[in-house]
Enzyme design. Structure first.
Site: not given
Ligand code: 4NP
Length: 150
Positions: A9, A12, A14-16, A124
């Site tokens: 993702c 790294n 939240c989703r992955s 997201d």
């Molecule tokens: P992820 O979510 O891609 O599912 O881990 C996010 C985590 C952090 C951020 C964006 C999306 N960020 O902007 O820091």
């Protein structure tokens, strides 16, 4: 032979990592011969733990994400893993830009493993705060993938 799978993702956190935790849990339950890891296309959270909201949702479902740490995806991942899954189309585009010349590792949207026409991309939750719905999507895709590999 064991199949190795990488979930990717943006951050790294939240989703992955949730996909990694859920898929590993379901694979162990099923006795499947698979290994998995997760990574982000960005370096924003490298070395950090998963988002507390992802940890809390997974804990509520009996899965512990606290030992996971964020890392950034690398070109070497294309030779280390048999299958690579992105959570959204932006992840896929960044992965394709990183693909070493001549490498043929399949890269796909993880929700393509769900049965039926799904939402396509995992929204997201970092911004949308829909961790329960995201967990459900990742569980369904994990079950679909395990069924296909069996
Ligand atoms: P992820 O979510 O891609 O599912 O881990 C996010 C985590 C952090 C951020 C964006 C999306 N960020 O902007 O820091």
């Amino acid at each position: 032979m064991s199949v190795s799978i990488l979930f990717v993702c943006l951050g790294n956190i939240c989703r992955s990592p949730t996909a990694e935790g859920v898929f590993r849990h379901l694979a162990e339950e099923a006795g499947a011969d698979v290994t998995c890891d997760s990574a982000g296309t960005s370096n924003w959270h490298v070395g950090g733990p998963p988002d507390g909201r992802a940890v809390a949702e997974a804990r509520r479902r009996g899965i512990d994400l606290t030992g996971l740490r964020a890392r950034q995806v690398t070109p070497e991942d294309f030779t280390r893993f048999d299958l690579i899954y992105g959570m959204d189309r932006s992840n896929i585009a960044k992965l394709e830009a990183l693909r070493p010349a001549g490498n043929g590792t399949p890269v796909a949207l993880f929700l393509s493993e769900c049965r039926g026409p799904g939402p396509g991309e995992v929204p997201d939750p970092y911004y949308e705060d829909n961790f329960a719905a995201v967990f459900d999507m990742l569980s369904e895709a994990s079950r679909g993938l395990l069924a296909r590999l069996a």
